[in-house]
Design an enzyme around this catalytic site. Sequence first.
Site, mmCIF file in Angstrom:
data_model
loop_
_atom_site.group_PDB
_atom_site.id
_atom_site.type_symbol
_atom_site.label_atom_id
_atom_site.label_comp_id
_atom_site.label_asym_id
_atom_site.label_seq_id
_atom_site.Cartn_x
_atom_site.Cartn_y
_atom_site.Cartn_z
ATOM 1 N NE ARG A 104 -3.949 -2.122 1.780
ATOM 2 C CZ ARG A 104 -4.675 -2.581 2.773
ATOM 3 N NH1 ARG A 104 -4.689 -2.192 3.972
ATOM 4 N NH2 ARG A 104 -5.930 -3.423 2.327
ATOM 5 C CE1 TYR A 158 -1.725 -0.677 -7.748
ATOM 6 C CE2 TYR A 158 -1.695 -2.288 -9.489
ATOM 7 C CZ TYR A 158 -1.137 -1.214 -8.769
ATOM 8 O OH TYR A 158 -0.149 -0.720 -9.529
ATOM 9 C CD GLU A 159 -1.418 -4.678 -3.417
ATOM 10 O OE1 GLU A 159 -1.927 -5.066 -2.241
ATOM 11 O OE2 GLU A 159 -0.924 -5.134 -4.285
ATOM 12 N N GLY A 160 -6.335 -2.606 -2.111
ATOM 13 C CA GLY A 160 -7.555 -2.127 -1.284
ATOM 14 C C GLY A 160 -7.895 -0.721 -1.905
ATOM 15 C CD GLN A 169 -6.067 1.279 1.608
ATOM 16 O OE1 GLN A 169 -5.138 1.370 2.487
ATOM 17 N NE2 GLN A 169 -6.245 0.300 1.121
#
Length: 587
Positions: A296, A436-438, A443
Amino acid sequence: MSTYAPPVDDMAFLLTRVLDFDRAMTALPGFEEVNAELAVSVLEEAGKFAAGVLEPLNRPGDEEGCTLADGRVTTPKGVAEAYRAFAEAGWCGLSGDPEYGGQGLPRVLQILLDEMISSANLSFGLFPGLTRGAVEAIGHHAGADLKAAYLPKMISGEWTGAMALTEASAGTDLGLLSTRAVPNGDGSYAITGTKIFISSGDHDFGGNIIHLVLARLPDAPRGVKGISLFLAPKFLVAADGGLGARNAMSVGALEHKMGIHAQPTCVMNYEGATGWLVGEPGRGLNAMFTMMNAERLFVGIQGLGIAEAANQKAVAYARERLQGNGPDGTPGPVPIIAHPDVRKMLLSGRAFADAARALAVWTALQMDMAAHHPDAAVRAGADGLVALMTPVVKAAFTDFGFETAVASQQVLGGHGYIREWGMEQFVRDARIAQIYEGTNGVQAMDLVGRKLGMEGGTLPARFFALIKADLDAAAPVAGAALVTPVAEALARLERATARLAAHGGAVEAGAAATDYLRLFALVAFGWMWVRMSAAALALGADAPPALRRKPKIARFFVERMLPATLALDAALAHGAPALMALEAETF
């Protein structure tokens, strides 16, 4: 057409004048001989590789894309050779653990290297970036045998890494995943299932690809508590440490996507693939989050990198493109950089990129302290600040980064829309970083739902106190015209934080999350602008032109960007009712 110029001078300014890199390093065992002079020399060489090797592959790689034939993935021409050169030059192991062959340099250098790679070639950067995240998960959670077998070759870059989380029916809610892992009776497991959106899932670089796969054991309960993490290599490791038989995994397809075309995003089929447990059974999500949190921060830096490259190209174009009479009455045509609206777009990108880089370096210094400081209390305090900043860096940097790419494209007008100038690729590539990555909404929920409550709810207050102290210290040099608006924005952020604490609950948190994160980020950027402006002004007449412009950009930020905190605060004060009033069926 302009080419990317690595902003090493600005990085040096941050290390030497703004964030006191040398003093920070002397407090960390093992880094006593690391100083700004060494750091800048490393960054200069990194910039040469990024600009000289990676950027020339960016547009051709986007146009050619990756291909899949007979079960084999081929990356665009030149990418495999560039990766091998990158690894052979030692860049893969820059911040790696020396116990396994890494250079053990500070995370600060790693983040600045990542920025330059992301500016030059976002698709390429995912190969070493994902490998590094996998290394962190293995290093923190795997047993000694797995570490010894895999980490040296991953840190050297001979082998690469990938993370396999997402399934067609299980995205953000990983509790829904169905991939299974059955014990083989010899300490290994047979993994069966299909994962989608797997970046770097396969390629043609040679070596091995180490997949970290989330799966369920046969007796696992439903939900996230039933998930375990497994290491499954593309090739099994032979007794001599080399490559053995091909594991039972295959690429089912390559995703057809908006951007990052030179990055192979795979549908991966695990067909009884042999894997080994990483960490404890049922605690796979805990282990995977070690990798995800690292990624992230890395993704946030991707947003910064795209913004820097796009802004550079837009500025170069605006200086050369002649259009219209000057706004001051100068007979035309004049360079479009003379027009106020063009200047606003350019300055918005520059004000974001410079402040984001400063905040990234500050966060990286906290990471280095959390990992290496001899005082446990200092380590814990720094670790809390990193946790607080992780969703902010990921979401805000990628949101503002995408906005900067779009605005930079707009500066070029029609030339920004066609492929020739490369601006439309920046827009397409930057978009994935918000997802991506949440996703950035996730977040924001992490920030308001988890991070604000850390340390008994005192973590944000501790962070705000740091900002206040710096504002007070900088005021005599930076001046009230700059410091006072930032202090007032900080007060709004504190009030918004207190409202969230007093009127909590999932609905209110969800309604506030994205606006709150943006408010938080703008205040943090203002904090960095105060520090940078004070440092530049302290140099007086000795400041080079690139630094004399800092107070002027800071003024633009506080007068034209920071006032957005007023609107965000007003929206947050209204809470959730307007969002929830409309019945779902009437949308």
